[in-house]
Every structure is written in structure tokens, then in C-alpha cells.
Design a protein around this motif. Structure first.
Motif, short mmCIF file in Angstrom:
data_model
loop_
_atom_site.label_atom_id
_atom_site.label_comp_id
_atom_site.label_asym_id
_atom_site.label_seq_id
_atom_site.Cartn_x
_atom_site.Cartn_y
_atom_site.Cartn_z
N ALA A 1 4.23 46.19 18.72
CA ALA A 1 3.29 46.29 17.61
C ALA A 1 1.85 46.29 18.10
CB ALA A 1 3.53 45.15 16.61
N ILE A 2 1.58 45.40 19.04
CA ILE A 2 0.21 45.33 19.57
C ILE A 2 -0.15 46.65 20.25
CG2 ILE A 2 -1.24 44.22 21.31
CD1 ILE A 2 0.15 41.58 20.65
N ILE B 1 10.56 42.26 13.11
CA ILE B 1 9.50 41.54 13.83
C ILE B 1 8.33 42.49 14.11
CG2 ILE B 1 8.90 40.32 15.96
CD1 ILE B 1 11.92 39.50 16.12
N GLU B 2 8.64 43.67 14.60
CA GLU B 2 7.57 44.61 14.91
C GLU B 2 6.74 44.91 13.69
OE1 GLU B 2 8.74 48.15 17.03
OE2 GLU B 2 6.86 49.18 16.45
N LYS C 1 1.16 49.65 19.78
CA LYS C 1 1.04 50.77 18.84
C LYS C 1 -0.25 50.70 18.03
CE LYS C 1 5.93 51.75 18.17
NZ LYS C 1 7.09 51.51 17.27
N ALA C 2 -0.76 49.47 17.86
CA ALA C 2 -1.98 49.33 17.06
C ALA C 2 -3.16 50.03 17.73
CB ALA C 2 -2.29 47.85 16.85
N ALA C 3 -3.09 50.22 19.04
CA ALA C 3 -4.18 50.91 19.75
C ALA C 3 -3.61 51.52 21.01
CB ALA C 3 -5.32 49.93 20.06
N PRO C 4 -2.77 52.52 20.86
CA PRO C 4 -2.04 53.06 22.02
C PRO C 4 -2.98 53.64 23.08
CG PRO C 4 -1.72 54.43 20.06
CD PRO C 4 -2.43 53.22 19.61
N VAL D 1 -0.19 42.18 10.97
CA VAL D 1 -1.24 41.30 11.49
C VAL D 1 -2.28 42.12 12.25
CG1 VAL D 1 -1.73 39.44 13.14
CG2 VAL D 1 0.26 39.29 11.60
N CYS D 2 -1.80 43.01 13.11
CA CYS D 2 -2.72 43.83 13.90
C CYS D 2 -3.55 44.74 12.99
CB CYS D 2 -1.93 44.69 14.89
SG CYS D 2 -1.06 43.73 16.15
N ALA D 3 -2.88 45.27 11.99
CA ALA D 3 -3.59 46.18 11.08
C ALA D 3 -4.73 45.46 10.38
CB ALA D 3 -2.60 46.74 10.06
#
Lengths: 316, 316, 316, 316, 316, 316
Positions: C133-134, C103-104, C136-139, C110-112
Motif C-alpha cells: 500500500a505504501i 490489509i492493503e 503504491k501510494a507513490a510508486p 491511511v496513505c491516501a
């Protein structure tokens, strides 16, 4: 009196109009009828799951799908018989013994008018007062024969410590009362686990012919039908169709389902095999709409009702 | 005697194990209990759609979802009360008057053991023998108060030409028998069309406080609760929760549904408002699983049972 | 990239064509999308009744009833956002930890691509890998705020003797992992009996704002919405809508129903109140079709999905 | 002509007897009636889920639960009005334009007999020929007012590339035909996503008063009812009750459900607020039994039919 | 130790009392039992539609309809065997490998007490740890025979990229582990489209006898039963009854239905044909109540459980 | 063009992903296909219970359960044929004659691309425009043969006073239009009461071979199949599978159920018996999801669709 015709579905859609049995006229007086179809919305004799009180209404609903002519035998019942929907007997649900009297009285009126009753239950105890009324209408005829489609013998003595009137006991009572001749009784489709190894002993001792589903499966409808016709002969008989004789996949809406039952195709063949018998009345019982799925049980009940009506039309 | 704990769903999944009320131990003897939860699987007083005989089993099933502590009041009933599932009263479905005696006798045993009964019906006529047993256990206490959640007043005189014992008549009988004090009776949620303009006249003449759903909607749970508490005072009372007080969208599985009823949120607020009353027993009745959809009625019944149990734990 | 339009039901009937979310085009690549609607058909974290794995398909089915413009706000999401149905993540149902990774990884894609995920579960544990995931996309953005519609807090530590990843624990994990900022978390609709009196203590100690249904009922959607907006401020947040926040009469198809919930009207008002927040993604979870009746839960889920989509379109 | 009474359920159980509207006598001739209740089993105008053709039969079934007197207003309609069940119009399901003519002709016969029609659909397009017949019966009266309970405005111009007669267009047609006066039209309960931002512009330009559910929730039944009464004044009007105005949790059996609707309690209050208006006829439409669960929609429809009948009895 | 008797339904109605398997006493200790009926409420190996975790509870419910004596063979199992309901194994639903260990351990306790397990699943993967426990209880006996009623062979190697423990793989694992002797394995009722033309090649290469439904239909129960008895001989075997062997019209509540299956009548004949085999244990699996309609699948499961119990009673 | 493969359920769970027929790719252009599976969501010809418009969507849903290879014949259709899901024809539900044109035009495009249509209805009237398109694509081929599985002959002349285009009349029209050769038409499974004794006379006079269910039951699938193959010979034919040919216990979701029908096992045997015929197209019609229970009808429809696809793959 005219021959009544169902509303024609090629003119008026099946879903239109009041739901009467077979879309026949609703009458309140049986005078002049050959066959009176009527409901007995009562389930006070039920030992397990109730709901057969709602049977007549849903069988009426689904009977809108019936047409006029039997596709195999070509029998056109409405051309041979004066038939109508006589409504429901107004039986109260609270007092069991009073209810039996109400049913008997209602059927007696049908018999007095010279019509044969074709009733829709209600639980199987409703058949007892129906038989009483038919028998009393002509007691000199002697006890009747019985063709019983059923998963259960319904010849127990009592339930719950002495209750002698339940849907598990009607035919024992009827024999005791001299209404039925056990040597001219046949039960088809019997199955399911039993309370005791000798549960059916009393019935068999009286001479009742019990045809378990396993014997039926082995011998088939033709042979079984021939045996039934021989047993009944020319003497008067009654036909009672407990919907739980049918497999619960095809008739789930009933109070005491037993798997491994008759298919509808087999049941149709068996009922057609009764053609020519001397049938004084018939019923379809134990359709319990609250346990039905998708109306299939009521549809099966309505179709068997039509099959029985055709057999009544073919009575000698 | 120990305090009984429900099986912990954080250890054993909710769907595992025998279905008992609240996942409590199943006992057969009420000795030592403060509250005995038990089922009364009987619907012989039903005038319309049957099936409440199946209520206890399905309420048990859904009660697996209940946990231990009330989220609003913080009440932890199993820390205050010795509670267990006492099983079902073995009431036969055939003979109405005998059934009433069986129920009364079963509850009398609970009272004799010093426990308060919290029962799950069954139709609303089951409440009559329950009240008889509670009253007889300490007749010097005088007639009881009653908090009745219901769509119907259930104070008719008779049905179907003289049947005085039906689920539409129990509270008239209880008043006549001196068990209930009509001036300490309140009925909440009453609604639906009536047979006659003066249908509730007898009840109101006795002094029963009828709160129609419209009055409830106008005044709200807080005001109504305050009035109920004032009416009941410190004297002993009984709480009966007919599931048809709830709107049929939230409790479709019942015999006589009336639209426009209480929401579950409103019903919960009202029951919580009974905290501190002197409650001798309570019940949830008229859950009819054959008419339920998706178990929602049984879930509502189980949750109201938990709410009632918490109120019993908060009794003075 | 074009703006995608749903199939027009005034041209093509709603029942025609493949069932996609909102009747949008089915794409396999999120590139160029502003919002990717996707399903996460997985329920391996479910502690009670399963079936949420079937949620995406039925929500798709019922989403055929959605149209293009919000009737209150006038928001036309497909004119503001590039949206499509990205299909389902192919998550296997056997290995829980592997499923979380699948899932992640799917959401990370999608985030990428620069799209915000609007997902349909799946049980509530699916929200944990989505949040991972969200985040990590912009920690560098720091921990997120959370608006959680739910009957349950879902901040337990573990189940069944040490299982730390279940649908009752995701938000505790997310806090521990530094993904969520508990002081910017609000839970609305919490209710139902609890395991222990201090069950919500940990959550409240972290600073989570729990709004029980009783507080909501007292204060109303306007006040609660204002408080939520203040709590969230301008900082990024995520919105998770557990369908069991809705009353089970309106959303029976879920694994852990609790009566007395939000009405759909209240839920709609609350979601509309999120307009203008800085929302990075959202989901609808715990729709369990095997327990649904008549598709009402999936319809409610689909409508809330549209409400969330409109709020995403109104994000600053 | 006599005043007709429903069968008394305190004498004959509700589940017994033919299902007629309110258990009234089934007549085939409207002569002498004040109000003719009749079914219009037709759904040829349905753009999405069909089945409203089966509405009359199931509303009849559930109407067995209705009694004689309104519990709030005390209105006893059968003491004020001669009412009967006139059966269903025999409308064929194949040819749309012919069906509209059949409906109009059937209603014209009712009007010619001096009776007011109270019909049960059928989809909402059935209201168009009903209005035509009422209008033609006394064209000099001028265009009628309309009180419309509905989730949708039903004033679209056409569907599917030019089909001008669907259940989404009847009131536009009726305005164009001069049957309805748009400045005396009010629509209550409107909600749900729309095709276009200006979807209701035409209706509002004509002067139709659209009361969205949000406005209703804010202002309440009392204020809204007062406004409706003022709008209608003393001039003749028609009341059409689309069951989808009710929330789909309470009325799931309909073709185009929209969550967040009226509760039944709210709808009852609104209909009761029409007391005293000059109502020429009324209907309940869009009850679609194949999508119903547990008969709740038909029960709601039957109860609203009784509410409407009482309002007809209270007409000046 | 006494012989346990089911509650007698001629004394206590079937709908009364706690739902235990066959209405037998609920025990927590297998000591002294010949056969322990128990539930394994776990479906973590399910690749498609879940819900078999709810199987034991509903099979218990429907088993209230069973009586004491087999109507064909006359076998009275409770007079020959000490049988009780041992409750459910408390298997957590989150961690698959831990669950398999929990099941094995629970069954090991039954075997250690000298009882034979008759379990109700649960998905078909539950059979693997059951077989492990039985085998370990007496490893010197060597690998067991298996009579498997099933629509699917369940001998795949892995799913979803390497998951070796699913309900599609148990018998491959059991063969690999030396628990089953493939040359004494027979699978009856296999049907349905397959993933690959050689899907059953591995199984057949091991020597498993696969009897497709077509062969069964051609040869009949008598011939097939004779072949099974010959294959099993006197050596110990296990009987596993996957409810999906039955046609989905008769057993819709299962995860992977395949049309064209065994009728219940055929299945009963086949199980009866196992009389006299040396059976160490048996199970009924894959009953998934969320997908059931009207309880028919659970009823079928309960009846097959009774048939298996009778065969266990007839074991040499 | 590539051979399309269904999504592999051993990799992606069956409940994941968009529901397409057989999990095949969704294409919008038939170019290059051998067989185009497509839906015709239209039921405007239905004389009784509607809902077949929802058939394609639910058959798609249940077709997720299909795999790649036929377990009896070993046929692997996706290795022999280029097959895809071409979506639904966008047929409007309001104007019958326009709808027939829309369907014909959609199928004509398939034929023009050289693909054979395998469609899912929709009511049986949809077969008429399909046959028109196939016939027009190569009119020199002459009239086609027809293998029709059905409970009804569908050769009536008109309904409701002159409607010549209904689902009860398509094959009379097709014969009149010279599309079908009645001497190469066979109807299997015909049953149920009829309007008139000579209802099938016209059909038989044309030379249509009607095989009533009773004849089928007597002779069996092998003999009947042989006769069908002889009748069809090498000349081109079309196969139409009305789901109501199947018994309503196995296919309740249809508009005109008749008990006593084909079992699925019998139907599968019959369709397999068509192997090698020169089949130009095929369809499954009359699946009506609103009347289905538990998806069993759609599952049966999907499986018969797979059976038909295999037979198309085996066409000479």
C-alpha cells in the motif's frame, strides 16, 4: 493454658503478619493443646507429579482467609479447643524410610502431650506414620476406623517392582500392621480408570466400604453421611482428606487429578456430616502448590482444614 | 546405519507429530548411534523444589523449535553424527539407591553400543551414575575432566544429617570414586549466598577451578573459554549443563534459582567455545517444568541441548 | 485539525477508560492525521504458534503505561504530530489471500489521507500488504529501504510444499514485487538454528545486510546504528520491528522464540539510532498474547511502539 | 542478647517451617536488635496497579532460599549483627493519612530500641513515614542522604488534582519536610517516558543527582558506585531499593514496570558498592505479587534484601 | 496383530517416556487396527481464539494419566480392540481448502485399513473432512447419525461475508453434502447468547434435536441418554465431543467458552450412555492449550477420549 | 436516538477493534440512553486482596464474546433498549471519601439523563454511592429494595478500628442513610466462616432475608426466585451481583473467595428469575483481574452483565 485466638482480620488485615495456620500463634511445644495443627512437608512417596512438600506453606498462606465461627453449625472451635500452629515436622526429603520414622516420631510427641494431630501433607504416605503414632499412643484401643476422602483407594500392594511404601499403598500397610480395622473403613469419591478390573478386590475383600463418585452422586450427602456415621459408631476413628477427592477444577494442584470429582459444596456437606464421631486426628493431604492455579487448591485445603477443625471441636 | 534427520518443519508443522528430542526418530536400541539423546526423568536427589522428573518431556516439547544447522558455526550435526531419541530411562521415583543403579545401567548400555550419551535430567544427582557408566566403559582412560555450568558447586559432603547422595553432592562423590580428576574440573557461573565462608574450600583444595559469575562478567566468554580449553586439553572430558547457571529470568523453571546468572547469549558463547574438546558425553539438568513460566526454561534447555550436540559433532 | 493528547494519567488513572493506543482518541477517519496508529489483528501466515491476532488489543492495554515525552531525546511526539488510534483493520481470519487484500486496502486509505501508518500486528506477513500500500501510494519513489528487527530473515521462498505467503516469506515477496530495494535492507538480531547451511544465501545474494546477534554483541548499538543510517541515507524507508528480535525472557509472547536475543535496552538504543531517517511507516509485529507471561511482551511491544513514534516525529 | 541464626537448610529443608525473613526467628520486640527486618504491607499510595500490600509475605517466602554468607564479600551478617524478623506493621488499608502515622509509629519503636530498620514494602510511599521516624529519632543529625534505586524519580508534587501523598511524591515531601538533603540524594536507574519535558527539573534544581539508565549503561557499576560513595561521604544516609529499578523481565511483579532496566547482576554490583557507607536503614519496595510470574520478583526482592543486610553489616 | 497395551504406570512412571495417546505404541500404519487414535493439529477454521492446533500434543501429554480399565463399566478397551497412536496428520496451516483435503485423505487411509478413527483436534471444522472420509468409505450406508456435545450448534451458513468453511459451519455443510442425516442428529449442551433469535431455526427445520443446557439440567443424564439412544437406534453414527460443551471452569482452554456448561461428571454420564450404539468414529475437538490453565482442559480431553474409546469398545 | 448495535462478530472478528462493553459504541454523553453501561475502576474500600480497579477493562475485553440475543428467553436487549458504553468514571485511587463523591456524581449524571446505570466495579463499596445517586434522583420514591448476590453480607459496622466505609459495610450505611429498605433486601449465596456467631444478627434484625448457600442448595433456583420476586413486588429495586457469590473455581479473580459457592448455571437461573421486576439499576462488582486465571472471572462477569442487561430489558 489459654485458648488461642486467630489474629482478628477486622483489626489486622489478612495479608499482614506471618502466615500461620488460621493465623493462630506459632508454638513449638504441644503441651496443653487439644489440637495441634502441623505441617508434614514431604512427598517422597509420590509416584507421579511431586510438589506436596510445598503444601503446608501454601495452605498456611490461604488459611489467612479463615475466620472464627462456622457459618452453618455455629461452632466456634477456638472457644472449645486449645489449638495452635505447631510448625512443620523437619522431615528430610532424601531417605524414605528415615522420613517415615521422622514423621511418626513427630506425631508421637503430639500424642504424648495429649493433643490430637490435625496435619497438612505432604503426600498420602504421610498418613501411614501418623496412624502408627496415634495407634501406638494407645494400642489397647485396637485398630481404628478410617473415613477417607479420596479419588483413589490407595490400597495397592507395591509399585515399580516391589516398592511397598508409596502414596498408593498406605492403607494396605496400615491394615497389615493392625492399625486400621478394614470393616470400619470407608472411602468416598473413588473414581478414574484403574490398572486392572480387580484392582479394588483386595480392599473390598477386607471389608472396606468403597463409595464411588457415581454412587455418591446418586444418593447424596445426607444418605452417605448417615452410612458413614453408622459404620464408625462410637469407636475411635481417623479422618483423612485427600484433596484429589475434590474435582480438579476446584483443586487442580495435586499429583494425580481425576475429573468428575466431588464439588467443594458436597465435600463440605460430607465433612459436616462427621459431627459427633470419635475422631482421634485428621489430615488434609496431596495439596501440590507447583500444580495449583491461583491458589485455589490451597484455599480449598485451608477451608477443609477449618471444616475438620470444627468437627474435631464437635467430637464427643 | 543411516543418518537420522529431524522431521522437516518446512514440510510438517512444528506442532504436529510426537514430541521427540529435536524431532528425531524414537529408537529403543542405541546400536549404531554416535550420540544417543535420552531422558532421565528422576529428581530423587532434590533438596528443595522438585519437578525435574518432568524435565525430559518438556524439553522434548520445546525442542520441536530446533532446526538442523547451527547459524554461527555452520555445523550440521545430523550430517556428521548418527543421532536418535532413545527415550527415557525407566527410573522409579521411590528408592534412591536403586534409582542410581537403574540410571547407571541404562547409560552403560549406551556406552556398550559405542554411542555417546547426551542426556536430559532430572536433577544433578543423575550426572553421578552417568559418569560412573562412562568411566566404567573404559576405566583405563583414567579420571575424566569436567566442564560444569552451574550456579552451585555441588561438592558438599552431605545434607540433612548424613545423606551423602543428593543433587548437592554428586561431584564430591565422583572425585572420591576416582571418576573425575579435580584438577581438570572447571565450574562456571557459581554464585549466590553460601552456607559457610569455607563452603568451597574442599573443592578448591582438590584443585577445582571455580569461576564465579563476577569473574566471568569481568573477563568475558572469550578469555574464559580459552582457559577452559587449556584446562581440558586433549584428554577426555564430560560437559554438564545445570540450567540454573542461566539467570532465573531466562530459566525460572529450576529448583534452586539464583539471580544474577549467565544470560543465554553468554552461555551459548561459552558452549560454542568448547568446540574441539574430547567430549565423551554431556547433559542438561535441573529443568523443572512445574516452576517454569511459558516454557522458557524448557526452550532454553532444548537450545543448549542443540548447542551441546553441535559441540559433540565438532569433537576431535 | 488539533494535536491529539493522550489522557493524562496524572488526572485519570492509567487503568481507567477505554484501552486505546497510548490513550489517544479513537478515530475512524485518518484525514488530517500525520501518523495513524492502527491494529492488524491477523495471524493467518503463522507457521508455528498462533495468537498474534490478539496482539493489538493487548498492546493497547499495556500502552496505557506510556507517557508523553521521551526521557532521553526529549521528543514530545504529540506536539509534533497529529496522531490517533484508528482502530483495527477488520480482517477476516479464514481466507488468506482475501486477508492480504483487506490489509492493503485499509493501509491504502491511511496513505491516501496523507498519514503514515504505524501498525501493530498481527504476524509478519501483515507487513507485506502494508508495504504494498505504501509503495503504491507513490510508486515513482521507487523501492523502499527496510530496517528489520528480527530473529529470522523471513526471506524463505515457500513453506509446506508451495505456500508462498507465510510469515517466513514476506520480504522475498516484497523484493520480487519491486517494493523493497534489497541493497537498502538491513536485518538486525538474526539468530537461531537454520534449516539449511545456505538458508540466508538468497537474501545475501540480493544484497541484504544481515547482522547476526553475535556481530551486534561484538560491535554494539552505536556502530550498528551508524551503519544502518549510512545504508538508508536520505531515501525513504520502512521500519519493521518483529518482537522476536528481543530475547524471549523479555518477550516470551511470540510464535517462534529464539533465545540469546536483543535486550530491550539494546533494542531501544537501536531504534533511537534511527532518528532522522526518512521513514514512511513502521510496525510492531508478532506479539502473541496467548503465549505471553504477565503482559511483559505486550508492554515491550507498546514501549517499542512509543520509541518508533518518537522516531517518526524526528523524521526529516 | 544472642546472635540469631537462620534455620539451617542443610538440616531442615527450605520448604519446611514458617516463612520468616531469611528463616530468622520471629520476634515481636526489637529490643537488643541491631537490625530489625520487618514488613509494611500497605499500598494505599499506588497510582496504578496495586498489590504491593502482599509484598512482605512473598518476599518472606522466597527468602527461604537465602543462605548465611555473601559469596563475594564473605560477609556473614548474622555473626556481626543481631537480626530478627519483627513481623509486619499492622497498617490498615482504608485511611491513607492514618496509615502513614501507623507506619511512622511502628518504625519509631524500632529506632527507639536502637535498631536499624530494614523494611519490605509496600509501595514507595511507605518510605516517607520510615524516613520521618528515623529523622525524628535523632533530629540533630540533620537531613539524611539517600541512595535511591528506581525507575522513577518519585518527586512529583501531586496526582489526580491535588493528592500530595502518593507513591510518586514521597521524596518531594521528605525534602520539603527537611528530612532529606537533596544535594546528597542520588537516583539510579531512572527511565521511561515522562509526563512533561521538565518533569525532573524540580528535582535537579534541588540538587538531586539523577543517573538515567543510559548513563549507567555507558559508565558501568564501578564508576557509578564511586560517585555515590563520594556523594554520601561519611554522613548518615538511607538506601531505598524500588524493585522497578530492575528490568521487568527480572522483576515483573511491580506496579509501574519500565523496560530497559538494571539487570540483577548490575543491581547487585551497585548495592555491593555501598559497602562502608553510614547507612541508618534501608528498604525494598514495590514488590507486587499479584503481578509476579513464578515468584521471580519476590526472589529478586529477597536477594536484594540480603545484599542490603550485608551492606548494613559492613557499615562503618 | 497383537493387542497393544499401554505402558504400565505401575512399572514405568507416568512422567517417563514419549508422550503418546494413552501411552500406546506409536505406529505409522493403521493396518490391523480396530481403532486408530490420531491427532489433527489444525485450527484454520477458527473464528475467534486460535490454538487448537496444539491440542493433540497436550492431550497426549495428559493422557499419560489414563489407566486400562473403566472403573464403572469395567470395560477394558485394550483387551477388546487393537488400538494404537497413529500420530498426527501432517496438515499445513496456511491453505484452508488444501488442509481439508489433507485431513480427508488421512482419515480415508484409516478407513481403508478397516479401522475406526478416534481423532483429537484441531478445531471443529476438522470433523467435516473426517465425516467425508467415513462416508465415502461406505457411501451405500447412507447418511450418518451424529451425537454432538457442544456449546454451539455449528450450523451457521457462513462467516465474515461468505466464508462457508469455518468451525461454526461444519454440520450445515455435512448435511448439505448428504453425509449426515439431520433427523438423526442430536446436539447436547447448547447455550450462550446468539447472533439472532432465529439462529437455530435452520437446524431445527432440518430436524436436528437441540438439547439446550437448561433442558439437560432439568431432565438429567439418564433421560437424555435414553432419548439419544432411541434417536440413533442401530444405524451407524458418529460422536463428536467439542470440549466447550464442558463448563469453562473445567475446560478453560478452548476458543469460544460459554459459562454454565456441562460438568465433567455429567459429560461422563452422557458418554457412558452411548454404550451399545453403532459408532463409526469419534473425536474430541477444540482443546486449545494456549488458553488452558494447569493442563485441566487437556486432562478433561484425555479422559473424555478414554470414555469414548470405551464406548467404541462397547459398540455392537 | 438510535438503537445501538454491537459490532457483529460474524462480520468483524471478536478479537478485532476496541474493547467496549458488549462491543457497543463508546459514548461520552448518556443523553437519550435507556441503559448506560459504565465502569467504576476503584477498589479503595478493599480490606484484603486488591485489584478490582482493573475489573472494568477486563470485563470489557471478555464481553467481546457476548452476542445479541438471549438463548433461553429470546430477549434481544438492543432492540428494546438504547444502550451504550459510557466509559469509566474517572475516580482517583488515593482519597476514599473524595472517590465516593466522584462516583455518586458520575452516576447522578446518568440518572439525570434518564438512563439506568449498569455498572462494573470496582469493589462493593462502589455500590453505595451508586445507590445514593439513584435514590437522590427521585427521593420521593422512598427506600429501594435490593437483590444482592454475594458470599458475604457486607453489613458490618466498621473495620480496622473505626473505618466505616469499606467493601464490608456498604449496605449497613445504605440502610442507615434511608436508601435501602431492609425488609425488601435479600442476600443470596452467603457462606464462609464468620468473625462472630452473631455477625449477621444486625442484618437479620433489620429484616434482611439472608439465603445461605445451604438453603439455596436445598430449595433450588425456582423456589428461591419466586421468593425474591414476592419480596420485591412491584416496587423499585436494585440488583447487585458480587462475583464472589459464584464459586471460586468459576470466578477465582476476586478479593475474598469462599469455596462452595453458586455455580454459574445456578447464578444464571437466579438472575433470569428476576425478569419483570422493577429494576432501577444493577452492577457486577469485585472482579479482580490480577487474581484471575485465564480470564474466566471476567468472562463470568461479562456474561452476568449480559444476563442483567436482558433482565433490565424485561423490566416492567
Amino acid at each position: 493454658m489459654p485458648f488461642h485466638e486467630p489474629v482478628d482480620a477486622a483489626l489486622v488485615p489478612r495479608f499482614a503478619g506471618h502466615a500461620t495456620f488460621m493465623r493462630l500463634p506459632a508454638l513449638s511445644d504441644p503441651t496443653g493443646l487439644d489440637v495441634a495443627i502441623l505441617g508434614i512437608p514431604w512427598d517422597g512417596g509420590t509416584t507421579n507429579r511431586p510438589g506436596a512438600r510445598h503444601g503446608p506453606r501454601e495452605v498456611r498462606n490461604q488459611s489467612s482467609l479463615m475466620r472464627r465461627v462456622h457459618h452453618v453449625t455455629g461452632t466456634a472451635p477456638y472457644e472449645r479447643l486449645r489449638v495452635a500452629d505447631l510448625g512443620d515436622l523437619a522431615v528430610q526429603p532424601i531417605d524414605l524410610m528415615a522420613a517415615l520414622a521422622q514423621i511418626e516420631s513427630g506425631i508421637a510427641a503430639v500424642c504424648a502431650a495429649g493433643a490430637r494431630p490435625l496435619s497438612v501433607g505432604g503426600d498420602h504416605l504421610t498418613t501411614l506414620p501418623v496412624l502408627r503414632a496415634i495407634h501406638k499412643a494407645a494400642p489397647t484401643r485396637g485398630p481404628l476406623g478410617l473415613v477417607q476422602f479420596d479419588a483413589h483407594s490407595d490400597t495397592n500392594d507395591s509399585y515399580f517392582g516391589g516398592n511397598r511404601y508409596t502414596h498408593g499403598t498406605p492403607f494396605r500397610r496400615a491394615i497389615e500392621e493392625g492399625i486400621l480395622d478394614p470393616r470400619r473403613m470407608v472411602q468416598i469419591g473413588i473414581r478414574g480408570s484403574v490398572y486392572a478390573a480387580d484392582e479394588h478386590q483386595w480392599a473390598q475383600d477386607q471389608g472396606i466400604r468403597i463409595i464411588y463418585i457415581e454412587e455418591f452422586a446418586r444418593r447424596g450427602a445426607d444418605q452417605i453421611s448417615a452410612e458413614i456415621r453408622m459404620l464408625m459408631g462410637d469407636a475411635p476413628c481417623y479422618v483423612t482428606f485427600d484433596i484429589d477427592s475434590i474435582d480438579p477444577a476446584m483443586a487442580p494442584g495435586t499429583g494425580t487429578p481425576e475429573i468428575g470429582g466431588l464439588t467443594t459444596r458436597e465435600a463440605q456437606a460430607l465433612v459436616r456430616g462427621l459431627s459427633g464421631l470419635n475422631i482421634l486426628g485428621a489430615d488434609v493431604v496431596e495439596v501440590s502448590p507447583p500444580f495449583d492455579v491461583g491458589g485455589i487448591t490451597a484455599l480449598t485445603g485451608a477451608t477443609m482444614l477449618f471444616e475438620l477443625l470444627c468437627v474435631l471441636a464437635e467430637t464427643r
